[in-house]
Design a protein around this motif. Structure first.
Motif, PDB file in Angstrom:
ATOM      1  N   PRO A 111      19.488 -41.111 -35.105  1.00 50.56           N
ATOM      2  CA  PRO A 111      19.706 -39.922 -34.080  1.00 50.56           C
ATOM      3  C   PRO A 111      21.295 -40.268 -33.331  1.00 50.56           C
ATOM      4  O   PRO A 111      21.790 -39.094 -33.174  1.00 50.56           O
ATOM      5  CB  PRO A 111      18.810 -40.205 -32.952  1.00 50.56           C
ATOM      6  N   GLU A 112      21.735 -41.351 -33.273  1.00 46.53           N
ATOM      7  CA  GLU A 112      22.963 -41.521 -32.834  1.00 46.53           C
ATOM      8  C   GLU A 112      24.156 -40.969 -33.576  1.00 46.53           C
ATOM      9  O   GLU A 112      24.935 -40.343 -33.384  1.00 46.53           O
ATOM     10  CB  GLU A 112      23.559 -43.137 -32.435  1.00 46.53           C
ATOM     11  N   GLU A 115      24.034 -37.403 -33.275  1.00 47.15           N
ATOM     12  CA  GLU A 115      24.694 -37.051 -32.101  1.00 47.15           C
ATOM     13  C   GLU A 115      26.302 -36.979 -32.130  1.00 47.15           C
ATOM     14  O   GLU A 115      27.047 -36.095 -31.621  1.00 47.15           O
ATOM     15  CB  GLU A 115      24.266 -38.076 -30.928  1.00 47.15           C
ATOM     16  N   ARG A 116      26.584 -37.844 -32.937  1.00 49.83           N
ATOM     17  CA  ARG A 116      27.936 -38.249 -33.075  1.00 49.83           C
ATOM     18  C   ARG A 116      28.818 -36.989 -33.948  1.00 49.83           C
ATOM     19  O   ARG A 116      29.850 -36.420 -33.554  1.00 49.83           O
ATOM     20  CB  ARG A 116      28.492 -39.480 -33.698  1.00 49.83           C
ATOM     21  N   ARG A 119      28.927 -33.981 -31.765  1.00 47.13           N
ATOM     22  CA  ARG A 119      29.963 -34.245 -30.900  1.00 47.13           C
ATOM     23  C   ARG A 119      31.344 -33.796 -31.505  1.00 47.13           C
ATOM     24  O   ARG A 119      32.320 -33.072 -31.168  1.00 47.13           O
ATOM     25  CB  ARG A 119      30.268 -35.682 -30.382  1.00 47.13           C
TER      26      ARG A 119
END
Length: 557
Positions: A111-112, A115-116, A119
């Motif tokens: 998930p990170e 998310e990046r 962004r």
């Protein structure tokens, strides 16, 4: 380190063998207790366990399990989903993964990283919005309206003194009129605005470029960190599997020892103390086995959660353990390569540059801004008077229906120059420069931290290789000593104490091999975390290297 603490205490594999002294003391003078056939079979069983463990503990080429990223068991669950029932939380599906396969699943499901990537898309959208300010803006305005008005006029004094009675302009005293008018109109225009000169616009674009660069570097650093997390968790699971296999063999051997000592105790050949020691050793071995089982289960769950697979899936590491190839760089070259183009440092540098450009943008609000504007359009009006009531007033001044059309255009330059804003822009610019200075200090701190991590991992790696070599030598010597002690015991030339001490050394050396191999691989992964290449296109699935490849020519430069 958890691994070191787990392996600090070694299992006394044959604590029950310490009964020989008491047995000899209890026997008649000049008599020796003959070797127990059960214990001899126990030693033979332990020898078979050693052959099985030997392949699992010693580094070897690892096989690759069958694997597919399209496997439903390896798919990431919906971000809003949760296992709300016992059936949903059950994990009947098991999958065996290699480290490379685990990294592929982690990159696809993390998930990170998602998310990046979101962004980065956000920063690209903001960059495109600033680029649009370099082009003219066109606007189309269309509209229509309808209005109704009713007027009533009363002549309190007429104009009979001016006009004759037959004149159409005659207004009699007391005359009146009532007129209802309906007005409908429609219009349209096209406008143009173009910033010809704007110092704030250029600074805004430079600021957004740096923020996009910082997002890309942040993604690369997160990718490096994910590889390290997956590697540490995977190696930890392999170590837990190895410890469990070792301690299962220990429990099997200690159980046989306890049973044989109980038979000797029943025959009066050994005292009760030896049986209690054998029982205590067995229970300690079982305790350590349960610890290893709990450790393996927790680390399986840690790998499963880290890879974010389906709720009903449990992941296992392959049994084959392979040590990474030798690290190709010396310490000084490792430090230079680790600090060069490091995404963690590049991210902070881009954030600092973005803050400096932000200060320029805020300061540029006091500079002149020149714009070109132009507009053109037209309209249509329709006036109707459906009701005209006249009574001695104004008969010739009203027309039943009138249509009107109009068109116009305008063009010009607009100059905006904020001469004074009471320090608002200057204060904002000062705040941005102060924030940039704070990021610069973070950059220095991060640089020192990366250097310390590389140096620590490098020295740990060298120490672990030395430890592995010592553990290998100890293992080879302990195995030969075990064979000799077993043969001497069968011939009646050695007692239980000699065999017990030999097995204890053998157990320690097996655990030492497992611990040293894991420490070497983890230290390798920690150095690789700072030197791994970063992909320039985060929307594509990257291929994470497991080892560092160095071009000799590039290394020489």
């Amino acid at each position: 380190m958890v691994v070191r603490s787990l392996l600090r205490g070694s299992v006394r594999l044959g604590a029950g063998f310490w009964l020989s002294t008491a047995a000899v003391a209890a026997a008649p003078l000049n008599s020796v207790v003959p070797p127990s056939p059960g214990l001899v079979r126990s030693l033979a069983s332990f020898e078979r366990d050693l052959l099985e463990l030997d392949g699992a503990l010693r580094p070897q080429a690892a096989s690759t399990p069958v694997f597919s990223l399209s496997d439903p068991a390896l798919q990431a669950p919906d971000p809003q989903a949760a296992p709300l029932t016992a059936a949903a939380a059950d994990q009947p599906e098991e999958r065996v993964l290699s480290l490379a396969q685990a990294l592929s699943v982690a990159v696809a499901n993390n998930p990170e990283l998602a998310e990046r990537r979101a962004r980065i898309a956000e920063m690209r959208g903001l960059q495109r919005s600033v680029l649009g300010r370099f082009w003219p803006r066109l606007a189309l305005n269309l509209g229509s309206s309808f209005a109704q008005r009713s007027d009533y006029n009363l002549a309190t004094e007429g104009n009979s003194a001016v006009y004759k009675s037959t004149s159409p302009f005659l207004v009699e005293t007391g005359g009146w009129q009532r007129i209802q008018a309906n007005l409908g109109n429609a219009w349209g225009s096209l406008g143009l605005d173009w910033e010809l000169i704007s110092f704030e616009r250029g600074a805004a674009l430079a600021e957004q470029d740096q923020r996009l660069s910082a997002s890309l570097q942040q993604y690369g650093d997160a990718l490096r960190q994910l590889q390290l997390q997956v590697s540490e968790t995977y190696y930890g699971l392999q170590l837990a599997d190895q410890l469990l296999r070792i301690r299962q063999a220990v429990v099997r051997n200690d159980a046989l020892v306890r049973d044989q000592v109980a038979l000797l105790k029943g025959s009066g050949l050994v005292p009760r103390l030896d049986l209690l020691r054998a029982e205590a050793a067995l229970q300690q071995s079982r305790f350590r086995q349960e610890q290893a089982e709990a450790l393996r289960q927790s680390r399986r769950q840690a790998l499963t959660n880290l890879l974010n697979v389906a709720f009903n899936t449990l992941l296992r590491a392959q049994a084959d353990v392979a040590i990474q190839p030798p690290w190709p760089l010396p310490l000084d070259a490792t430090l230079v390569a680790g600090l060069r183009d490091n995404p963690a440092l590049e991210q902070l540098s881009a954030e600092r540059q973005a803050l400096l450009r932000q200060a320029d943008r805020r300061q540029a609000q006091l500079l002149p801004n020149l714009q070109l504007f132009a507009a053109g359009g037209g309209g249509v009006d329709q006036l109707t008077k459906p009701v005209i009531d006249l009574n001695g007033c104004c008969g010739a001044s009203n027309i039943r229906q009138v249509a009107n059309q109009n068109a116009d255009w305008v063009a010009g330059l607009r100059l905006h120059w904020r001469f004074f804003d009471a320090g608002v822009s200057g204060g904002e610019a000062q705040a941005s420069r102060a924030a940039a200075e704070a990021v610069l200090q973070r950059l220095a701190r991060q640089r020192n931290q990366i250097r310390q991590e590389l140096e620590t991992a490098f020295y740990d790696y060298r120490a672990s290789l030395s430890q592995l070599a010592a553990a290998e030598a100890s293992y080879q010597a302990s195995r030969e000593a075990f064979r000799d002690a077993r043969a001497r015991y069968q011939l009646g030339l050695a007692d239980y104490t000699d065999v017990s001490e030999t097995i204890m050394l053998l157990t320690r050396s097996m655990e030492g091999i497992a611990e040293s191999t894991t420490l070497a691989n983890v230290s390798y992964a920690r150095m690789l975390r700072q030197l791994q290449p970063v992909p320039q296109q985060p929307e594509r699935a990257p291929t994470l290297p497991l080892t560092l490849t160095v071009d000799p020519a590039a290394q020489g430069r």
